[in-house]
Design a protein around this motif. Structure first.
Motif, short mmCIF file in Angstrom:
data_model
loop_
_atom_site.label_atom_id
_atom_site.label_comp_id
_atom_site.label_asym_id
_atom_site.label_seq_id
_atom_site.Cartn_x
_atom_site.Cartn_y
_atom_site.Cartn_z
N PRO A 17 -22.08 -48.72 -13.07
CA PRO A 17 -21.02 -48.86 -13.81
C PRO A 17 -20.95 -47.82 -15.15
O PRO A 17 -22.11 -47.99 -15.88
CB PRO A 17 -20.69 -50.10 -14.35
N ILE A 18 -20.05 -47.04 -15.36
CA ILE A 18 -20.10 -46.28 -16.66
C ILE A 18 -18.74 -46.55 -17.37
O ILE A 18 -17.60 -46.22 -16.93
CB ILE A 18 -20.19 -44.68 -16.44
N ALA A 19 -18.81 -47.31 -18.63
CA ALA A 19 -17.70 -47.39 -19.51
C ALA A 19 -17.58 -46.28 -20.54
O ALA A 19 -18.49 -45.75 -21.28
CB ALA A 19 -17.74 -48.57 -20.02
N TYR A 20 -16.45 -45.64 -20.56
CA TYR A 20 -16.21 -44.25 -21.27
C TYR A 20 -15.24 -44.50 -22.43
O TYR A 20 -14.08 -44.77 -22.05
CB TYR A 20 -15.93 -43.07 -20.57
N PHE A 21 -15.54 -44.22 -23.62
CA PHE A 21 -14.60 -44.59 -24.48
C PHE A 21 -14.43 -43.16 -25.41
O PHE A 21 -15.25 -42.19 -25.87
CB PHE A 21 -15.35 -45.56 -25.68
N SER A 22 -13.11 -42.83 -25.29
CA SER A 22 -12.64 -41.54 -25.75
C SER A 22 -11.41 -41.51 -26.74
O SER A 22 -10.67 -42.43 -26.70
CB SER A 22 -12.52 -40.65 -24.40
N GLU A 23 -11.25 -40.30 -27.28
CA GLU A 23 -9.95 -40.28 -28.24
C GLU A 23 -9.84 -38.65 -27.86
O GLU A 23 -10.44 -37.69 -27.92
CB GLU A 23 -10.79 -40.12 -29.42
N PHE A 24 -8.40 -38.54 -27.71
CA PHE A 24 -7.69 -37.32 -27.42
C PHE A 24 -8.05 -35.99 -28.17
O PHE A 24 -8.20 -34.96 -28.07
CB PHE A 24 -6.28 -37.39 -27.12
N ARG A 25 -8.27 -36.34 -29.50
CA ARG A 25 -8.66 -35.26 -30.71
C ARG A 25 -9.69 -35.06 -31.04
O ARG A 25 -10.34 -34.37 -31.62
CB ARG A 25 -7.88 -35.85 -31.77
N CYS A 26 -10.75 -35.46 -30.06
CA CYS A 26 -12.06 -35.57 -30.11
C CYS A 26 -12.85 -34.22 -29.22
O CYS A 26 -12.60 -34.44 -28.06
CB CYS A 26 -13.02 -36.77 -29.80
#
Length: 254
Positions: free
Chosen positions: A100-109
């Protein structure tokens, strides 16, 4: 729209740190194998041993705006997550042998965009070996939170990744009208999307993601949890691939 002073400093800290990260001799590290250290207060999770691997803002910038109004509630949510973070992190019913891969992201990054291409390539090589779970972590103010709410709401119509990819290619998604315009172009039910975006369920999901981010120390984005390995920041694809390979031979973290 007012840009908070802390947002500017945090973004600058992330950019500077990631440039330092990219300068590290990762290829040499990968060649001799990666070394991991356990995260004592969140077993059985671990981090890479080498220093300088985070893309988060400097700890000197934390608290620049003072404590948030919901600091106590946020801390309580984090502590409630500590005993068993896996269902929120990876979902339920993980098949045996799947990483499993949990990916935390932000659109302006901007570094999330590069990392997403690496993740796409990793999954394309062996789609059945991985499960990717998206977590929206808006850290750059109201526009980021608006886009994150739309992304989570779009998942309820089966079009989260379509919307996310369009947002990533859009220079500015700053208000609800622009969000709904993009959603309409993609064939989403914009009335349902608009209602879902302000629903308690969407807020609960964003709060849950924030609690996970606090638990694993994600100050900035991107953040990854690959199996039991926590990565705070972007890394070259060679390191990403090596971690994924290492995780394949381990049992599921929970």
């Amino acid at each position: 729209m007012t840009i908070r002073r802390r947002d500017v400093f945090v973004f600058g800290g992330i950019v500077a740190a990631i440039y330092g990260l990219r300068a590290l001799p990762w290829e040499q590290l990968t060649g001799r194998g990666l070394t991991y250290v356990e995260i004592e207060d969140v077993p059985p999770f671990r981090r890479l041993k080498s220093e300088g691997q985070t893309s988060s803002a400097s700890v000197a910038l934390i608290g620049l705006d003072g404590p948030s109004d919901d600091a106590e509630a946020r801390h309580a949510r984090m502590e409630a997550m500590r005993a068993d973070p896996c269902p929120a992190l990876f979902g339920t019913d993980l098949p045996t042998g799947v990483v499993p891969i949990a990916y935390f992201s932000e659109f302006r990054c901007p570094y999330c965009r590069a990392l997403e291409q690496d993740l796409d390539n990793l999954l394309a090589d062996d789609q059945a070996a991985y499960r990717l779970v998206q977590h929206e972590l808006p850290i750059f103010g109201p526009a980021s939170e608006l886009a994150a709410r739309a992304s989570v709401a779009a998942a309820r119509q089966g079009k989260q990744q379509d919307l996310r990819r369009r947002f990533m290619r859009t220079p500015l998604v700053a208000d609800e009208a622009s969000v709904l315009r993009v959603a309409s172009d993609l064939g989403l039910d914009v009335e349902k999307l608009s209602k879902d975006m302000v629903s308690p369920e969407i807020q609960a999901e964003l709060d849950q993601t924030r609690a996970l981010a606090d638990l694993f120390g994600f100050i900035g984005t991107p953040g990854l949890v690959i199996g039991r390995t926590v990565l705070n920041g972007a890394v070259p694809v060679s390191v990403l691939s090596q971690i994924a390979k290492d995780e394949k031979i381990l049992p599921l973290p929970c």
